[in-house]
Write a protein that holds these residues in place. Structure first.
Motif, PDB file in Angstrom:
ATOM      1  N   ASP A  29      39.967  52.214  33.998  1.00  0.00           N
ATOM      2  CA  ASP A  29      39.706  51.458  35.687  1.00  0.00           C
ATOM      3  C   ASP A  29      39.384  50.727  35.934  1.00  0.00           C
ATOM      4  OD1 ASP A  29      42.705  52.792  34.177  1.00  0.00           O
ATOM      5  OD2 ASP A  29      43.519  52.979  36.417  1.00  0.00           O
ATOM      6  N   ILE A  38      33.844  48.590  41.518  1.00  0.00           N
ATOM      7  CA  ILE A  38      35.104  48.952  42.421  1.00  0.00           C
ATOM      8  C   ILE A  38      35.702  50.116  41.163  1.00  0.00           C
ATOM      9  CG2 ILE A  38      37.518  49.195  42.910  1.00  0.00           C
ATOM     10  CD1 ILE A  38      36.847  45.934  43.462  1.00  0.00           C
ATOM     11  N   PRO A  40      38.757  52.639  40.846  1.00  0.00           N
ATOM     12  CA  PRO A  40      40.400  53.363  41.683  1.00  0.00           C
ATOM     13  C   PRO A  40      40.147  54.703  41.131  1.00  0.00           C
ATOM     14  CG  PRO A  40      40.363  51.307  40.604  1.00  0.00           C
ATOM     15  CD  PRO A  40      39.119  51.695  39.909  1.00  0.00           C
ATOM     16  N   ASP A  41      39.625  55.474  39.567  1.00  0.00           N
ATOM     17  CA  ASP A  41      40.523  56.200  40.008  1.00  0.00           C
ATOM     18  C   ASP A  41      39.050  57.962  40.624  1.00  0.00           C
ATOM     19  OD1 ASP A  41      42.645  55.683  38.826  1.00  0.00           O
ATOM     20  OD2 ASP A  41      41.704  56.961  36.088  1.00  0.00           O
ATOM     21  N   ASP A  43      37.350  56.741  42.647  1.00  0.00           N
ATOM     22  CA  ASP A  43      38.015  56.589  44.672  1.00  0.00           C
ATOM     23  C   ASP A  43      39.502  57.620  44.934  1.00  0.00           C
ATOM     24  OD1 ASP A  43      35.288  55.806  44.795  1.00  0.00           O
ATOM     25  OD2 ASP A  43      36.298  53.522  45.017  1.00  0.00           O
ATOM     26  N   TRP A  59      46.232  54.473  46.336  1.00  0.00           N
ATOM     27  CA  TRP A  59      45.149  54.429  46.870  1.00  0.00           C
ATOM     28  C   TRP A  59      44.431  53.472  47.767  1.00  0.00           C
ATOM     29  CZ3 TRP A  59      44.782  49.142  48.097  1.00  0.00           C
ATOM     30  CH2 TRP A  59      46.199  48.001  47.756  1.00  0.00           C
ATOM     31  N   TRP A  80      44.125  38.588  44.431  1.00  0.00           N
ATOM     32  CA  TRP A  80      44.707  39.270  44.019  1.00  0.00           C
ATOM     33  C   TRP A  80      44.993  40.875  44.343  1.00  0.00           C
ATOM     34  CZ3 TRP A  80      43.440  42.171  39.230  1.00  0.00           C
ATOM     35  CH2 TRP A  80      42.227  41.626  38.805  1.00  0.00           C
ATOM     36  N   PHE A  81      43.509  41.105  44.169  1.00  0.00           N
ATOM     37  CA  PHE A  81      43.423  42.618  43.794  1.00  0.00           C
ATOM     38  C   PHE A  81      43.023  42.911  45.799  1.00  0.00           C
ATOM     39  CE2 PHE A  81      40.357  46.453  43.137  1.00  0.00           C
ATOM     40  CZ  PHE A  81      41.874  47.201  42.385  1.00  0.00           C
ATOM     41  N   SER A  82      43.940  43.973  46.372  1.00  0.00           N
ATOM     42  CA  SER A  82      43.117  44.124  47.869  1.00  0.00           C
ATOM     43  C   SER A  82      42.656  45.202  47.634  1.00  0.00           C
ATOM     44  CB  SER A  82      44.246  44.799  48.354  1.00  0.00           C
ATOM     45  OG  SER A  82      45.642  43.331  48.560  1.00  0.00           O
ATOM     46  N   ILE A  83      40.813  44.911  48.959  1.00  0.00           N
ATOM     47  CA  ILE A  83      40.599  45.598  49.471  1.00  0.00           C
ATOM     48  C   ILE A  83      40.233  46.324  50.410  1.00  0.00           C
ATOM     49  CG2 ILE A  83      38.057  46.478  49.161  1.00  0.00           C
ATOM     50  CD1 ILE A  83      38.812  46.169  46.525  1.00  0.00           C
ATOM     51  N   ASP A  87      37.495  51.540  52.914  1.00  0.00           N
ATOM     52  CA  ASP A  87      37.549  51.104  51.602  1.00  0.00           C
ATOM     53  C   ASP A  87      36.465  50.437  51.012  1.00  0.00           C
ATOM     54  OD1 ASP A  87      38.084  52.009  48.438  1.00  0.00           O
ATOM     55  OD2 ASP A  87      39.575  50.624  48.537  1.00  0.00           O
ATOM     56  N   GLN A 143      43.513  45.761  35.495  1.00  0.00           N
ATOM     57  CA  GLN A 143      44.015  45.325  36.336  1.00  0.00           C
ATOM     58  C   GLN A 143      44.270  43.860  36.547  1.00  0.00           C
ATOM     59  OE1 GLN A 143      43.873  48.135  38.939  1.00  0.00           O
ATOM     60  NE2 GLN A 143      42.656  49.427  38.126  1.00  0.00           N
ATOM     61  N   TRP A 146      48.321  45.503  35.828  1.00  0.00           N
ATOM     62  CA  TRP A 146      49.079  45.532  36.569  1.00  0.00           C
ATOM     63  C   TRP A 146      49.083  45.562  37.744  1.00  0.00           C
ATOM     64  CZ3 TRP A 146      52.012  48.823  36.994  1.00  0.00           C
ATOM     65  CH2 TRP A 146      52.552  49.705  37.530  1.00  0.00           C
ATOM     66  N   VAL A 147      48.431  44.380  38.289  1.00  0.00           N
ATOM     67  CA  VAL A 147      48.018  44.317  40.098  1.00  0.00           C
ATOM     68  C   VAL A 147      48.113  42.919  39.849  1.00  0.00           C
ATOM     69  CG1 VAL A 147      46.923  44.193  41.793  1.00  0.00           C
ATOM     70  CG2 VAL A 147      46.774  46.473  40.465  1.00  0.00           C
TER      71      VAL A 147
END
Ligand code: FO1
Length: 301
Positions: A29, A38, A40-41, A43, A59, A80-83, A87, A143, A146-147
């Motif tokens: 991921d 990044i 994700p898993d 983290d 997450w 489109w991908f939120s940080i 984080d 990502q 999915w996102v």
């Protein structure tokens, strides 16, 4: 010592149920985005064990703010991908260490120690392996599917870029060989577990360790407990059922824990795949359930 093969959101619940198991984490991921690496898993497992995970989202860090995102949008970036802002600190530190030439396993060890996590979290590999989805709208990073596209596209295929050349990171093979038991978490079998068990040297070590491996099904009936597992399994030709799970894991596991509502299939699974089937309530709704399922697994002889 127990060893857990884990993804993110679906796995942290079971990981928390065990007091001191080590973890091998999926890296499929992982993504470079906004100049950041990044993971994700990794983290989700770190934040979950440090008790700072946003449990509602599954997450990121709880009570986070998103000013970094606001400013990126101000600069005209497609966010489109939120940080989250907290984080972000993890990703900045990790990316800086990657640029210095450190391995992901070293970096993860530094970060988990700073979060006062006493057990090891090992990325399956230090090499770059990324999960890609072939959809009706083209080929894209998991990502992005999915996102960005909210998992709404049709999935034709799922593949792992870099998997053929990837090697297990240091200690992973030792942990597999020396673990008292290996547990496959109820994670997405195609996007979380398969990218771990398809790494050649890991697969070989797991086949040798088959007798001490216990998998927990992420499927109840004909649906996934959460997430897009069904879509991915169908695309790769697996039945969306515990039959498909047994089919996918049978070369590396001798035991499968299934939900009580799937009891009727247990005989066919044991006979067809030479797997011992254990039946319990596999849904983890709260901390008590997490511990209950972990205890159930510990009691399997
Ligand atoms: N999932 C989302 O649905 N939207 C996001 O904006 C998002 C951001 C994100 C940032 C850091 C992180 O560690 C995870 C994040 N996730 C987000 C979750 C992630 O996309 C997946 O759910 C996992 O990769 C699946 O295990």
């Amino acid at each position: 010592m127990y060893l857990i093969l884990a993804g993110g959101t679906g796995s942290i619940k079971l990981v928390r149920g065990f007091d001191n198991a080590n973890i091998i984490s999926n890296v499929g991921d992982n993504i470079w985005l906004y100049g950041l690496y990044i993971c994700p898993d990794i983290d989700t497992i770190m934040y979950g064990l440090a008790d700072i995970l946003d449990k509602n989202r599954g997450w990121g860090i709880k009570n986070d703010t998103f000013n970094f995102m606001k400013q990126l949008r101000y600069y005209g970036i497609d966010t489109w991908f939120s940080i989250g802002d907290k984080d972000l600190a993890t990703h900045i530190l990790r990316s800086e260490m990657i640029r210095e030439g450190k391995r992901l396993s070293e970096i993860t060890d530094i970060l988990r120690r700073r979060l006062s996590i006493g057990r090891r979290i090992l990325p399956a590999t230090d090499d770059r392996v990324e999960t890609y989805i072939e959809s009706n709208n083209g080929i894209m990073h998991l990502q992005e599917f999915w996102v960005k596209h909210k998992g709404m596209l049709d999935v034709k295929n799922v593949f792992y870029k870099g998997i053929d050349d990837a090697k297990a990171s240091d200690y992973v093979l030792d942990l597999i060989a020396n673990a008292e038991r290996i547990v496959i978490a109820p994670a997405n079998p195609i996007s979380s577990i398969n990218p771990i068990i398809s790494i050649k040297d890991i697969r070989k070590a797991l086949i040798d360790a088959r007798d001490k491996c216990i998998a927990v099904s992420p499927i109840i009936g004909t649906s996934a407990i959460s997430g897009p597992a069904a879509k991915y399994m169908q695309a790769l030709g697996y039945d969306v059922s515990i039959y498909g799970i047994a089919d996918l894991y049978s070369s590396i596991t001798s035991s499968l824990v299934i939900d009580k509502s799937d009891e009727k299939y247990s005989n066919i699974i044991s006979t067809k795949f030479d797997i011992d089937v254990y039946i319990t309530d596999i849904v983890m709704r709260n901390n008590e359930d997490e511990r209950r399922l972990a205890d159930f697994i510990k009691n399997i002889k």
